[in-house]
Structures are given as C-alpha cells and as structure tokens.
Write a protein that holds these residues in place. Structure first.
Motif, PDB file in Angstrom:
ATOM      1  N   VAL A   7       0.836  -1.205   0.000  1.00  0.00           N
ATOM      2  CA  VAL A   7       0.000   0.000   0.000  1.00  0.00           C
ATOM      3  C   VAL A   7       0.869   1.254   0.000  1.00  0.00           C
ATOM      4  CG1 VAL A   7      -1.563   1.381   1.440  1.00  0.00           C
ATOM      5  CG2 VAL A   7      -2.064  -1.031   1.002  1.00  0.00           C
ATOM      6  N   ASN A   8       1.902   1.267   0.830  1.00  0.00           N
ATOM      7  CA  ASN A   8       2.800   2.422   0.862  1.00  0.00           C
ATOM      8  C   ASN A   8       3.438   2.660  -0.512  1.00  0.00           C
ATOM      9  OD1 ASN A   8       2.302   2.777   3.577  1.00  0.00           O
ATOM     10  ND2 ASN A   8       4.138   1.678   4.249  1.00  0.00           N
ATOM     11  N   ASN A   9       3.855   1.601  -1.156  1.00  0.00           N
ATOM     12  CA  ASN A   9       4.471   1.723  -2.476  1.00  0.00           C
ATOM     13  C   ASN A   9       3.470   2.219  -3.518  1.00  0.00           C
ATOM     14  OD1 ASN A   9       6.782   1.170  -4.344  1.00  0.00           O
ATOM     15  ND2 ASN A   9       5.315  -0.296  -5.201  1.00  0.00           N
ATOM     16  N   ALA A  10       2.255   1.645  -3.495  1.00  0.00           N
ATOM     17  CA  ALA A  10       1.222   2.071  -4.446  1.00  0.00           C
ATOM     18  C   ALA A  10       0.831   3.527  -4.202  1.00  0.00           C
ATOM     19  CB  ALA A  10      -0.003   1.165  -4.325  1.00  0.00           C
ATOM     20  N   SER A  11       0.804   3.947  -2.935  1.00  0.00           N
ATOM     21  CA  SER A  11       0.452   5.332  -2.609  1.00  0.00           C
ATOM     22  C   SER A  11       1.488   6.306  -3.151  1.00  0.00           C
ATOM     23  CB  SER A  11       0.323   5.498  -1.090  1.00  0.00           C
ATOM     24  OG  SER A  11      -0.721   4.710  -0.571  1.00  0.00           O
ATOM     25  N   ARG A  12       2.768   5.941  -3.018  1.00  0.00           N
ATOM     26  CA  ARG A  12       3.845   6.823  -3.501  1.00  0.00           C
ATOM     27  C   ARG A  12       3.794   7.004  -5.003  1.00  0.00           C
ATOM     28  NH1 ARG A  12       6.954   4.030   0.357  1.00  0.00           N
ATOM     29  NH2 ARG A  12       7.736   2.610  -1.253  1.00  0.00           N
ATOM     30  N   HIS A  13       3.356   5.971  -5.724  1.00  0.00           N
ATOM     31  CA  HIS A  13       3.374   6.026  -7.193  1.00  0.00           C
ATOM     32  C   HIS A  13       1.991   6.281  -7.795  1.00  0.00           C
ATOM     33  CE1 HIS A  13       7.094   3.746  -6.200  1.00  0.00           C
ATOM     34  NE2 HIS A  13       7.581   4.476  -7.190  1.00  0.00           N
ATOM     35  N   SER A  14       1.022   6.596  -6.953  1.00  0.00           N
ATOM     36  CA  SER A  14      -0.339   6.810  -7.426  1.00  0.00           C
ATOM     37  C   SER A  14      -0.426   8.014  -8.366  1.00  0.00           C
ATOM     38  CB  SER A  14      -1.268   7.035  -6.232  1.00  0.00           C
ATOM     39  OG  SER A  14      -2.569   7.378  -6.653  1.00  0.00           O
ATOM     40  N   LYS A  15      -1.270   7.883  -9.386  1.00  0.00           N
ATOM     41  CA  LYS A  15      -1.514   8.987 -10.309  1.00  0.00           C
ATOM     42  C   LYS A  15      -2.722   9.831  -9.896  1.00  0.00           C
ATOM     43  CE  LYS A  15       0.492   6.477 -14.216  1.00  0.00           C
ATOM     44  NZ  LYS A  15       0.237   5.897 -15.568  1.00  0.00           N
ATOM     45  N   ALA A  16      -3.335   9.490  -8.756  1.00  0.00           N
ATOM     46  CA  ALA A  16      -4.434  10.309  -8.251  1.00  0.00           C
ATOM     47  C   ALA A  16      -3.903  11.697  -7.898  1.00  0.00           C
ATOM     48  CB  ALA A  16      -5.060   9.656  -7.021  1.00  0.00           C
ATOM     49  N   PRO A  17      -4.698  12.751  -8.120  1.00  0.00           N
ATOM     50  CA  PRO A  17      -4.214  14.111  -7.861  1.00  0.00           C
ATOM     51  C   PRO A  17      -3.698  14.289  -6.437  1.00  0.00           C
ATOM     52  CG  PRO A  17      -6.292  14.173  -9.056  1.00  0.00           C
ATOM     53  CD  PRO A  17      -6.067  12.743  -8.672  1.00  0.00           C
ATOM     54  N   ALA A  18      -2.497  14.828  -6.290  1.00  0.00           N
ATOM     55  CA  ALA A  18      -1.866  14.988  -4.975  1.00  0.00           C
ATOM     56  C   ALA A  18      -2.617  15.980  -4.095  1.00  0.00           C
ATOM     57  CB  ALA A  18      -0.415  15.434  -5.145  1.00  0.00           C
ATOM     58  N   GLU A  19      -3.388  16.880  -4.704  1.00  0.00           N
ATOM     59  CA  GLU A  19      -4.149  17.863  -3.934  1.00  0.00           C
ATOM     60  C   GLU A  19      -5.621  17.502  -3.857  1.00  0.00           C
ATOM     61  OE1 GLU A  19      -3.379  21.830  -5.184  1.00  0.00           O
ATOM     62  OE2 GLU A  19      -1.235  21.690  -4.816  1.00  0.00           O
ATOM     63  N   GLY A  20      -5.947  16.240  -4.106  1.00  0.00           N
ATOM     64  CA  GLY A  20      -7.314  15.775  -3.953  1.00  0.00           C
ATOM     65  C   GLY A  20      -8.166  16.009  -5.194  1.00  0.00           C
ATOM     66  N   GLY A  21      -9.409  15.538  -5.120  1.00  0.00           N
ATOM     67  CA  GLY A  21     -10.316  15.633  -6.248  1.00  0.00           C
ATOM     68  C   GLY A  21     -10.200  14.416  -7.131  1.00  0.00           C
ATOM     69  N   LEU A  22     -11.183  14.224  -7.992  1.00  0.00           N
ATOM     70  CA  LEU A  22     -11.236  13.054  -8.864  1.00  0.00           C
ATOM     71  C   LEU A  22     -10.263  13.173 -10.022  1.00  0.00           C
ATOM     72  CD1 LEU A  22     -15.084  12.424  -9.035  1.00  0.00           C
ATOM     73  CD2 LEU A  22     -13.377  10.789  -8.220  1.00  0.00           C
ATOM     74  N   ALA A  23      -9.555  12.077 -10.281  1.00  0.00           N
ATOM     75  CA  ALA A  23      -8.684  12.016 -11.450  1.00  0.00           C
ATOM     76  C   ALA A  23      -9.525  11.774 -12.686  1.00  0.00           C
ATOM     77  CB  ALA A  23      -7.658  10.899 -11.279  1.00  0.00           C
ATOM     78  N   THR A  24      -8.976  12.119 -13.826  1.00  0.00           N
ATOM     79  CA  THR A  24      -9.611  11.829 -15.097  1.00  0.00           C
ATOM     80  C   THR A  24      -8.771  10.811 -15.851  1.00  0.00           C
ATOM     81  OG1 THR A  24      -8.479  13.684 -16.160  1.00  0.00           O
ATOM     82  CG2 THR A  24     -10.677  14.101 -15.257  1.00  0.00           C
ATOM     83  N   GLY A  25      -9.417   9.882 -16.537  1.00  0.00           N
ATOM     84  CA  GLY A  25      -8.688   8.882 -17.298  1.00  0.00           C
ATOM     85  C   GLY A  25      -8.222   7.722 -16.423  1.00  0.00           C
ATOM     86  N   GLU A  26      -7.353   6.890 -16.969  1.00  0.00           N
ATOM     87  CA  GLU A  26      -6.850   5.716 -16.258  1.00  0.00           C
ATOM     88  C   GLU A  26      -5.952   6.145 -15.103  1.00  0.00           C
ATOM     89  OE1 GLU A  26      -7.625   2.518 -16.741  1.00  0.00           O
ATOM     90  OE2 GLU A  26      -9.077   3.143 -18.267  1.00  0.00           O
ATOM     91  N   VAL A  27      -6.003   5.384 -14.012  1.00  0.00           N
ATOM     92  CA  VAL A  27      -5.212   5.706 -12.829  1.00  0.00           C
ATOM     93  C   VAL A  27      -4.157   4.654 -12.575  1.00  0.00           C
ATOM     94  CG1 VAL A  27      -5.276   6.180 -10.367  1.00  0.00           C
ATOM     95  CG2 VAL A  27      -7.113   7.006 -11.838  1.00  0.00           C
ATOM     96  N   GLU A  28      -4.548   3.389 -12.488  1.00  0.00           N
ATOM     97  CA  GLU A  28      -3.585   2.339 -12.137  1.00  0.00           C
ATOM     98  C   GLU A  28      -2.503   2.205 -13.215  1.00  0.00           C
ATOM     99  OE1 GLU A  28      -5.061  -1.103  -9.453  1.00  0.00           O
ATOM    100  OE2 GLU A  28      -6.458  -0.954 -11.118  1.00  0.00           O
TER     101      GLU A  28
END
Length: 257
Positions: free
Chosen positions: A236-257
């Motif tokens: 989880v820590n590794n996935a969180s560090r490399h996440s493409k979800a916006p760092a300042e919150g809000g919904l991402a657009t397009g593919e994330v994983e």
C-alpha cells in the motif's frame, strides 16, 4: 448546498441507541438514522454475489468477515442514496462516534467549504502519519491530503460525484470499505483528512466493535496473519507513492492504475 447527515446504526446494537440520539442532535445538519446492513443475516448467496477477490493490486490478503461485508454494503447504500436524492454532499457518521462541539463545528465548516472539489474528506479520529499536502485550516483544524490515505470510516464527508464514482467501482468489492477508499491508485480519488476533527471513536465505551473476528486463533495463525498484514501495508505504501491520483485531492480523469 444541500447536505444531509446519515448516522449508520446496526439496529441490534441496542447499547448504542442513546449515543445515536446524541449524534443526531450534535451533528449540526439535517440528520437521520440509516439502518446498517447486518452481515450476520446475509445468506451465502447474498455474500458471494457482492464479494470478489483480487480485483486490483495489491490483492487484499484476508477473507472478509460478514461484519465487514455488511459495513461496506451499508456505506454503498448511503452513496446510492446521496445520488438518488441529488444531495450535494453528505456526512456519514458511524454509531460509535462522539462529537466534541468546539472542535467539530469548525472542522465541519472547513470540510463543507472544500467538499465539492475534494470529493471525500475523513473527519479523522487519530493523527495522520506520513507526507501530506496542507489545503486549508480553521483554527486548530487542518485539512490536508495525505500521500497514504487514512483508514477508519468513523465520520466522513462525501460529495455526490465521489459517491457515484465509488459506487460504480465497488461492485463487487474485495476488501473492507476503509481499505477500498484508501486505495486511491485504483479509485483516482485521494481521500482528504481533517485533524483534529472533534470526532472520537468510543466503541470501547459502548459495546466494543460490531465487526468481530480474529479472536482465539492459534499463535502460528496469528503470526501468519501479521506477516500478511505487514506485506500488504508495505505494498500500500508503495502504491500510494506512485499513485496517479491528484496529490491535492479531487477526482482524477482517465486511467489511474
């Protein structure tokens, strides 16, 4: 802004009735009791129809308890109700919470001021660990977006857009609701946090957790479970560090994983 509060209450948890009434009176919003799904009463067919396995990475290493399934279904029902009623947002608060008004009211106001953009804001019961992006403050209450999403669903604000989004992604589900919400590399929605929030968890003062399990396991089984938990948290820590979800919150657009 149309915002309702839902107090999630397992009806057989009679020791929590007085606390539920206190929450309805103190939450400072139009509020109602939402009867929680009792996982213990679900048939094997109902359980199997809602739960998958290995739906996204990292795979959750444990089988879900019936209480965890009921809890997730309860939150999904409220997400669906937010959408059905066309609410701008809702406060979802569990029946083992307590409210300290002097901290809760500025925390609530802070959250309501940002919920439209951030989508999901946890009113946390414990300090957040790890890196986080500070968004705003109200007195002592800090609103931030942590790199690793927090656990617990004691209390949270959720917007209509976020409710619709999470609802679509959680049919079926393969992990507890707080662990699912934490998985922003999959959902594209990095949960924000307010702390201190004026919300505390008082389950131990009431009747303990209504999600039971894990007691009485032999030492070797406990050791294996702790090793699995350690490996999952590291992933989880590794996935969180490399996440493409916006760092300042809000919904991402397009593919994330």
């Amino acid at each position: 802004m149309q915002v309702n509060a839902f107090v999630l209450h397992l009806l057989r948890a009679t020791a929590r009735r007085d606390n539920v009434r206190d929450l309805l009176a103190a939450c400072a919003l139009e509020a109602e009791i939402w009867p929680a799904v009792d996982g213990a009463t679900l048939s094997s067919t109902e359980l199997s129809s809602t739960v998958g396995s290995g739906l996204f990475r990292p795979a959750y290493p444990f089988s879900l308890k019936t209480g965890e399934i009921g809890c997730f279904l309860s939150h999904r029902q409220i997400w669906a109700e937010i959408v059905r009623r066309g609410l701008d947002a809702a406060l979802v608060i569990e029946d083992d919470a307590a409210i300290t008004p002097d901290l809760y009211r500025p925390a609530l106001g802070l959250g309501l001021g940002h919920i439209d953009r951030l989508g999901y804001i946890q009113l946390q019961t414990r300090p957040q660990k790890g890196p986080a992006k500070l968004i705003d403050m109200a007195g002592a209450c800090a609103l931030s977006v942590p790199e690793r999403g927090g656990l617990r669903t004691t209390a949270q604000l959720i917007s209509q857009d976020a409710a619709r989004h999470l609802l679509a992604l959680s049919e079926p589900f393969d992990r507890p609701v707080d662990t699912f919400v934490q998985s922003h590399w999959h959902t594209g929605l990095r949960p924000a946090t307010i702390e201190p929030s004026g919300i505390t968890d008082i389950a131990d003062q009431l009747d303990g957790s209504t999600i039971q399990g894990g007691a009485g396991k032999p030492p070797l089984a406990k050791l294996g479970r702790e090793w699995s938990r350690f490996r999952y948290r590291r992933a989880v820590n590794n996935a969180s560090r490399h996440s493409k979800a916006p760092a300042e919150g809000g919904l991402a657009t397009g593919e994330v994983e």
